[in-house]
Design an enzyme around this catalytic site. Sequence first.
Site, PDB file in Angstrom:
ATOM      1  N   CYS A  58      31.450   6.902  77.240  1.00 26.25           N
ATOM      2  CA  CYS A  58      31.862   5.741  76.470  1.00 26.25           C
ATOM      3  C   CYS A  58      33.383   5.628  76.419  1.00 26.25           C
ATOM      4  O   CYS A  58      34.089   6.606  76.261  1.00 26.25           O
ATOM      5  CB  CYS A  58      31.344   5.750  75.034  1.00 26.25           C
ATOM      6  SG  CYS A  58      29.568   5.860  74.929  1.00 26.25           S
ATOM      7  N   ARG A  82      34.102   5.831  82.275  1.00 26.15           N
ATOM      8  CA  ARG A  82      33.587   6.699  81.227  1.00 26.15           C
ATOM      9  C   ARG A  82      32.127   6.395  80.876  1.00 26.15           C
ATOM     10  O   ARG A  82      31.475   7.167  80.160  1.00 26.15           O
ATOM     11  CB  ARG A  82      34.431   6.549  79.956  1.00 26.15           C
ATOM     12  CG  ARG A  82      35.861   6.952  80.142  1.00 26.15           C
ATOM     13  CD  ARG A  82      36.642   6.749  78.872  1.00 26.15           C
ATOM     14  NE  ARG A  82      36.205   7.670  77.842  1.00 26.15           N
ATOM     15  CZ  ARG A  82      36.683   8.895  77.676  1.00 26.15           C
ATOM     16  NH1 ARG A  82      37.631   9.339  78.469  1.00 26.15           N
ATOM     17  NH2 ARG A  82      36.237   9.674  76.728  1.00 26.15           N
ATOM     18  N   TRP A 137      27.918   4.741  77.757  1.00 33.14           N
ATOM     19  CA  TRP A 137      27.013   5.649  78.470  1.00 33.14           C
ATOM     20  C   TRP A 137      25.974   6.046  77.438  1.00 33.14           C
ATOM     21  O   TRP A 137      26.266   6.771  76.493  1.00 33.14           O
ATOM     22  CB  TRP A 137      27.790   6.869  78.979  1.00 33.14           C
ATOM     23  CG  TRP A 137      26.980   7.788  79.831  1.00 33.14           C
ATOM     24  CD1 TRP A 137      26.778   7.685  81.177  1.00 33.14           C
ATOM     25  CD2 TRP A 137      26.265   8.960  79.412  1.00 33.14           C
ATOM     26  NE1 TRP A 137      25.978   8.715  81.611  1.00 33.14           N
ATOM     27  CE2 TRP A 137      25.646   9.512  80.556  1.00 33.14           C
ATOM     28  CE3 TRP A 137      26.079   9.596  78.182  1.00 33.14           C
ATOM     29  CZ2 TRP A 137      24.878  10.655  80.519  1.00 33.14           C
ATOM     30  CZ3 TRP A 137      25.299  10.748  78.139  1.00 33.14           C
ATOM     31  CH2 TRP A 137      24.707  11.266  79.293  1.00 33.14           C
ATOM     32  N   ASN A 174      32.378   6.601  70.407  1.00 35.32           N
ATOM     33  CA  ASN A 174      32.170   7.519  71.525  1.00 35.32           C
ATOM     34  C   ASN A 174      31.764   8.849  70.923  1.00 35.32           C
ATOM     35  O   ASN A 174      32.514   9.408  70.116  1.00 35.32           O
ATOM     36  CB  ASN A 174      33.486   7.647  72.315  1.00 35.32           C
ATOM     37  CG  ASN A 174      33.429   8.752  73.345  1.00 35.32           C
ATOM     38  OD1 ASN A 174      32.353   9.102  73.832  1.00 35.32           O
ATOM     39  ND2 ASN A 174      34.583   9.300  73.684  1.00 35.32           N
ATOM     40  N   GLY A 175      30.585   9.362  71.297  1.00 33.91           N
ATOM     41  CA  GLY A 175      30.139  10.646  70.745  1.00 33.91           C
ATOM     42  C   GLY A 175      28.723  10.536  70.236  1.00 33.91           C
ATOM     43  O   GLY A 175      27.977   9.635  70.637  1.00 33.91           O
ATOM     44  N   GLU A 219      29.960  22.785  96.004  1.00 32.07           N
ATOM     45  CA  GLU A 219      30.673  21.528  95.760  1.00 32.07           C
ATOM     46  C   GLU A 219      30.214  20.437  96.740  1.00 32.07           C
ATOM     47  O   GLU A 219      30.052  19.273  96.363  1.00 32.07           O
ATOM     48  CB  GLU A 219      32.190  21.772  95.862  1.00 32.07           C
ATOM     49  CG  GLU A 219      33.070  20.563  95.688  1.00 32.07           C
ATOM     50  CD  GLU A 219      32.887  19.809  94.364  1.00 32.07           C
ATOM     51  OE1 GLU A 219      32.215  20.311  93.461  1.00 32.07           O
ATOM     52  OE2 GLU A 219      33.411  18.688  94.267  1.00 32.07           O
ATOM     53  N   LYS A 267      28.681  16.885  95.569  1.00 29.91           N
ATOM     54  CA  LYS A 267      29.268  15.590  95.965  1.00 29.91           C
ATOM     55  C   LYS A 267      28.205  14.702  96.593  1.00 29.91           C
ATOM     56  O   LYS A 267      28.091  13.524  96.277  1.00 29.91           O
ATOM     57  CB  LYS A 267      30.386  15.764  96.997  1.00 29.91           C
ATOM     58  CG  LYS A 267      31.741  16.160  96.558  1.00 29.91           C
ATOM     59  CD  LYS A 267      32.493  15.230  95.666  1.00 29.91           C
ATOM     60  CE  LYS A 267      32.126  15.427  94.234  1.00 29.91           C
ATOM     61  NZ  LYS A 267      32.909  16.271  93.428  1.00 29.91           N
ATOM     62  N   GLU A 315      25.471  13.522  93.992  1.00 34.58           N
ATOM     63  CA  GLU A 315      25.874  12.657  92.871  1.00 34.58           C
ATOM     64  C   GLU A 315      26.201  11.238  93.304  1.00 34.58           C
ATOM     65  O   GLU A 315      26.046  10.313  92.526  1.00 34.58           O
ATOM     66  CB  GLU A 315      27.016  13.273  92.056  1.00 34.58           C
ATOM     67  CG  GLU A 315      28.360  13.252  92.715  1.00 34.58           C
ATOM     68  CD  GLU A 315      29.463  13.856  91.843  1.00 34.58           C
ATOM     69  OE1 GLU A 315      29.431  13.669  90.627  1.00 34.58           O
ATOM     70  OE2 GLU A 315      30.360  14.501  92.401  1.00 34.58           O
ATOM     71  N   HIS A 335      15.537  35.106 101.046  1.00 28.44           N
ATOM     72  CA  HIS A 335      14.846  35.554  99.829  1.00 28.44           C
ATOM     73  C   HIS A 335      14.097  34.394  99.174  1.00 28.44           C
ATOM     74  O   HIS A 335      13.688  34.492  98.019  1.00 28.44           O
ATOM     75  CB  HIS A 335      15.853  36.182  98.870  1.00 28.44           C
ATOM     76  CG  HIS A 335      16.559  37.359  99.468  1.00 28.44           C
ATOM     77  ND1 HIS A 335      15.947  38.572  99.646  1.00 28.44           N
ATOM     78  CD2 HIS A 335      17.799  37.476  99.992  1.00 28.44           C
ATOM     79  CE1 HIS A 335      16.797  39.408 100.237  1.00 28.44           C
ATOM     80  NE2 HIS A 335      17.929  38.764 100.456  1.00 28.44           N
ATOM     81  N   LYS A 342      32.329   9.817  83.767  1.00 29.75           N
ATOM     82  CA  LYS A 342      33.395  10.713  84.218  1.00 29.75           C
ATOM     83  C   LYS A 342      33.691  11.820  83.218  1.00 29.75           C
ATOM     84  O   LYS A 342      33.882  12.960  83.594  1.00 29.75           O
ATOM     85  CB  LYS A 342      34.657   9.880  84.463  1.00 29.75           C
ATOM     86  CG  LYS A 342      35.853  10.702  84.904  1.00 29.75           C
ATOM     87  CD  LYS A 342      36.055  10.601  86.378  1.00 29.75           C
ATOM     88  CE  LYS A 342      37.143  11.505  86.885  1.00 29.75           C
ATOM     89  NZ  LYS A 342      36.677  12.294  88.022  1.00 29.75           N
TER      90      LYS A 342
HETATM   91  C1  F6R Z   1      31.574  15.896  89.739  1.00 30.27           C
HETATM   92  C2  F6R Z   1      32.327  15.851  88.515  1.00 30.27           C
HETATM   93  C3  F6R Z   1      31.814  16.590  87.333  1.00 30.27           C
HETATM   94  C4  F6R Z   1      32.972  17.193  86.527  1.00 30.27           C
HETATM   95  C5  F6R Z   1      32.457  17.820  85.233  1.00 30.27           C
HETATM   96  C6  F6R Z   1      33.571  18.482  84.447  1.00 30.27           C
HETATM   97  O1  F6R Z   1      32.205  15.202  90.757  1.00 30.27           O
HETATM   98  O2  F6R Z   1      33.341  15.223  88.430  1.00 30.27           O
HETATM   99  O3  F6R Z   1      30.907  17.585  87.699  1.00 30.27           O
HETATM  100  O4  F6R Z   1      33.628  18.141  87.307  1.00 30.27           O
HETATM  101  O5  F6R Z   1      31.860  16.830  84.443  1.00 30.27           O
HETATM  102  O6  F6R Z   1      34.563  17.569  84.089  1.00 30.27           O
HETATM  103  P1  F6R Z   1      36.006  18.059  83.681  1.00 30.27           P
HETATM  104  O7  F6R Z   1      36.631  18.694  84.876  1.00 30.27           O
HETATM  105  O8  F6R Z   1      36.728  16.830  83.244  1.00 30.27           O
HETATM  106  O9  F6R Z   1      35.840  19.058  82.572  1.00 30.27           O
END
Ligand code: F6R
Length: 619
Positions: free
Chosen positions: A2, A27, A74, A100-101, A490, A494, A497, A513, A614
Amino acid sequence: MCGIIGITGRPDAVDGIVAGLTRLEYRGYDSAGIVTNDGRDLRVVKRAGKLQQLVKALEAQPLATSTGIGHTRWATHGEPTDRNAHPHVDPSGRVAVVHNGIIENYQALKAELGDARFASETDTEVTAHLVARELDRQPEDARDLLAAVRAVVARLQGAYSLCFVALDAPDEIVVAKHEAPLIVAHADGVGYCASDVAALIAHTREVAALLDGQFARIAPDGVEVVDVHGEPVEPHRYEVDWDLAAAEKQGFPHFMLKEIHEQPQAIADTLRDRLTVPPNGGGPRLYLDELRIDEHELGSIDKVFILACGTSLHAGMVGKLAIEHWAGIPVDVEVASEFRYRDPIVDPHTLVIAISQSGETIDTIAGASYARDQRAPVIALVNVVGSTLAREADGVLYTHAGPEVAVASTKAFTTQLIGCLLLGLFLGQVRGRLFASEAEDILARLQSVPEAVQQVLELDAQIAALAERYHDVDYTMFIGRHTGLPIAYEGALKLKEISYLHAEAFPAGEMKHGPIALIEQGSLVVALAPAGRVFGKMVSNIQEVRARGAAVLAIGTEGSTAELKAHADDVLTLPEPPHELAGPVLSVVPLQLFSYHVATLRGEDVDQPRNLAKTVTVE
Ligand code: F6R
C-alpha cells in the site's frame, strides 16, 4: 504494501496525488482511491484494478480542491473490490482515512461500535468511525483532529501508517506512524506526506521520516510533529540524494529493464569512496557509511546472523561466503520471518547483519530489533537512505543503488552483493585476518566489476534468443554450487515472480537426493557453472540431468565454456570475475535478462507482477 500520499495547500492537489500514486503504485496495485476535502464534503473516487482505472474514473468525475489524500492498495483484509479500496469514510461522511499496514484488533474495535454500518470488509474502516466518534466527543467550537487521531491510535494494535482528513479541519491532514513508513515534507506553502520519498521527489528533496509513535499535523503553513503525549518532537530530517529522472523510465519499456541496465553505474556507486585514512595514521582502511559500533566490539564477535527476505536473502548467502572466507567467523543466513519465532542464540558477541533494499520490510526490521534487545550489534545493508532499518541499526552500509521501482529486484541485488563483499573485507580487516593493504588490493580488483557487468549486458540479444527458445517450458530447475547456489535461488525467484513459470532451485549436489525425480523431457535446467573449485562437480550434475531428458542452459565463464559446450544444449560465456566471490554479481545478470524476456514474451506485466508488492510491511 500500500502506498499513501497526502497534499494540502495546492489548487492542483488532485493532480499531485495522482502523480504521486503513479510513483507509489509499485507498493500495491490491486485498487486505488482518492478523497478530497473542501470543508463541505469529502468526495471519494476509488476503483478496483490498476491505477489507470482510477485515472479513468477521475476523468469522468473530476475532483478539485487543495486538500486530499490518496492510496494504492495491496489487499490484506477484504478482496480487491471498489468498496474495499481506500479511502474509507465514516457513516456520517465527516472523516476519511487511508492506511498501510494491518490493524490486528479491528474486530474488537468494530464490536464496540455495536450495530454501526460498515461499508467495507477492511480492517481500516473502523479507524474512520472511531475518529469521527472522538471528534463528536470534543467541544463543538474546539475540534482537534490531531487529538482525536491520537486518542484512537492509542487503542490500535498492529502496524500502520494512517492518514486522515476531516470536515472539521478542512486544510489539515493528520498522520500516525507505527511500524510502517511515513515521510512528511513542507515546501512553498504546501504540506505533504507519503509512504516513500519517490512520491514527493517532484516537489521537494527535503523530507522528514516520522518515527514510530509520532504523529503529524500537515497544513499549508507547516508540519507539526508530536509524540503520543502530544509533545512536540523532531522527526528524522534528511535530504534525498537522487532526483526525479532517477524515478522515471527514461525511454526503457519497463522499470525492470532500465534498472538491469543501471547496474554498472549502481555497482560503481556502491564501491565508490570506500577507503579512508584513519585520523590516527596508518594506511587506508575500508569504512561503512555510518558505524556506531566500536571496532573493538566487532573484534570480539564470535558469530554472525544475516537476516533478510527474498532476493536480499540470496545476497545474504553470498555474504556468508565472504565473511567466512575473509573474516573467519561462522555465519548463519536466516529467513527474517522465521528468526524471531524460534529461540536463536543471540548475545552481545553476535553480530546481526540485516539486508534490505527498502529498509522497511517488517520481518527484517523485527528480527533486527529482537537482536538489539539481546544487545547484539546490528549492521544494516540498505538501499533507501533514512529508512527504518537504517535508522535503527548500529551501523549502516548503504548500497547507493538509487530508487528501485520494479517489483523484481535487480540493481538492489547486485549492489547488495557488493555490499556483502565489502562487509566481509571490513570484518576481515577489523579482526586482523586481512591486512588493510590486502583489503585495499581486493577492493582495487573489484573496481573492474562494473565494466564486466557491462560486457554481460551486451549478451542481451543472445539471451533474448534463449528466452524465445525456452519461454514455454513446463518446468525450470536452477542448480549451482558454492557461489553458484545463491544465484540459482535468485534466478528461480526472478523467473517465477515475473513469468509465473514453475521454477525451483537446488544445490546441484542435492539433485540425486530427490529433486532429480522431477526432471523429464520438456524440463529446462539452468546450471551455474563458472570455472573454479566446483566446476568438475557441476559438469557431472549437468550430465545427470541431461541423461534424464532435460535441456541444459549453462552459465559459464571464459575458463569453463569450452568444456561446457560438450555437455549443455546452450552455453552463455561470461567474463572471469576479478575474484571468485564477485562471480555472482556477473552470473545473475543473464538470469535477470532471461526472466525479463521470458515474461515479456508471455505477455506478463513485468513491473507489476500479480499478487506481489515491492515493500512488504505486513507479516
Ligand atoms: C524479489 C524481491 C523481493 C524482496 C523482498 C525483500 O525480486 O524484490 O523478494 O527482495 O521482499 O525486500 P527488501 O529487500 O526491501 O527487504
